[in-house]
Design a protein around this motif. Structure first.
Motif, PDB file in Angstrom:
ATOM      1  N   GLU A   1      43.459  38.879  45.363  1.00 31.73           N
ATOM      2  CA  GLU A   1      42.291  39.015  44.501  1.00 31.73           C
ATOM      3  C   GLU A   1      42.468  38.272  43.188  1.00 31.73           C
ATOM      4  N   ALA A   2      43.696  37.950  42.823  1.00 31.07           N
ATOM      5  CA  ALA A   2      43.954  37.290  41.542  1.00 31.07           C
ATOM      6  C   ALA A   2      44.272  35.809  41.676  1.00 31.07           C
TER       7      ALA A   2
ATOM      8  N   HIS B   1      43.496  34.881  38.079  1.00 26.68           N
ATOM      9  CA  HIS B   1      42.861  35.915  37.274  1.00 26.68           C
ATOM     10  C   HIS B   1      43.960  36.814  36.707  1.00 26.68           C
TER      11      HIS B   1
ATOM     12  N   SER C   1      32.184  41.947  28.488  1.00 23.07           N
ATOM     13  CA  SER C   1      32.182  41.882  29.951  1.00 23.07           C
ATOM     14  C   SER C   1      30.811  41.511  30.518  1.00 23.07           C
TER      15      SER C   1
ATOM     16  N   THR D   1      43.668  38.896  34.297  1.00 17.04           N
ATOM     17  CA  THR D   1      42.988  40.179  34.114  1.00 17.04           C
ATOM     18  C   THR D   1      41.566  40.030  34.648  1.00 17.04           C
ATOM     19  N   ARG D   2      40.859  41.122  34.706  1.00 18.13           N
ATOM     20  CA  ARG D   2      39.471  41.083  35.158  1.00 18.13           C
ATOM     21  C   ARG D   2      38.590  40.302  34.206  1.00 18.13           C
TER      22      ARG D   2
END
Length: 218
Positions: free
Chosen positions: A132-133, A159, A190, A161-162
């Motif tokens: 996912e990163a 990524h 965000s 972080t988100r």
């Protein structure tokens, strides 16, 4: 040796291109995707972030026809430039996105009585989402400019972080390295306010610095 057939004048060719694209424009307009995996494109950090979505990937067809005047006092156009670019992206597996790209640019004038190719590109790309990163993108293609050369691109995205995205890109050909590029996107608020940064390094040094703010309204 067979005689080469005469090419149509740019007047007839330009008219055919304009009419054909005018009829097809309505159907193509709705097929433009929100994002696409675009081999050899100088994609911004925002585009890099979008292609990480698993649902991303459709068809895109862009075109442009110009008839500039060679000089301000010249009456009527005597030069035509045409450009066509097609990109199709598809999810091959759950974590693999594939893409095929074709691009062509041509130029015609009264003296040549036809159109000659200035650039042609046929390329394929694939993005593997390892986690996912992390993701890895590889592009390969053949370009005529008018010299024929093989090209390749390698892009890594991360990524941490988100709220942040980092990427590093390398592009080269059988003539050697063309450029390297690094970039980042950081969400200050965000999904509302983002800061985009990128810079490119080529044989002449660092160039192509970019800084931008992106505001998404609700």
């Amino acid at each position: 040796m067979y005689p080469r057939p005469a090419l149509p004048s740019w007047h007839r060719l330009a008219s055919a291109i304009v009419l054909g694209l005018a009829f097809a424009g309505a159907s193509w307009a709705d097929s433009r995707p929100a994002c696409k995996l675009d081999p050899f494109a100088m994609q911004a950090p925002a585009d890099r972030e979008l292609v990480l979505h698993k649902s991303c990937g459709k068809e895109h067809l862009g075109w442009r026809v110009e008839a500039p005047r060679p000089a301000p006092n010249h009456i009527g156009p005597s030069l035509v430039r045409a450009q066509v670019e097609s990109v199709a992206s598809r999810s091959l597996l759950s974590d693999v996105l594939g893409s095929v790209k074709f691009g062509w640019t041509g130029r015609g004038d009264d003296l040549r009585q036809g159109v000659r190719t200035e650039r042609a590109l046929l390329a394929a790309g694939a993005m593997l989402r390892t986690t996912e990163a992390w993701s890895l993108q590889v592009d390969v293609g053949r370009e005529i400019t008018p010299a024929v050369q093989q090209r390749a691109t390698l892009v890594g995205q991360w990524h941490p972080t988100r709220m942040a995205l980092l990427f590093a890109e390398w592009t080269g050909s059988d003539q050697g390295a063309e450029y390297q590029r690094v970039g980042a996107r950081w969400w200050v608020v965000s999904r509302r306010l983002a800061v985009d940064l990128s810079a490119r390094y080529d044989p002449q040094g660092w160039d192509g610095h970019f800084f931008g703010l992106t505001l998404h309204l609700p």
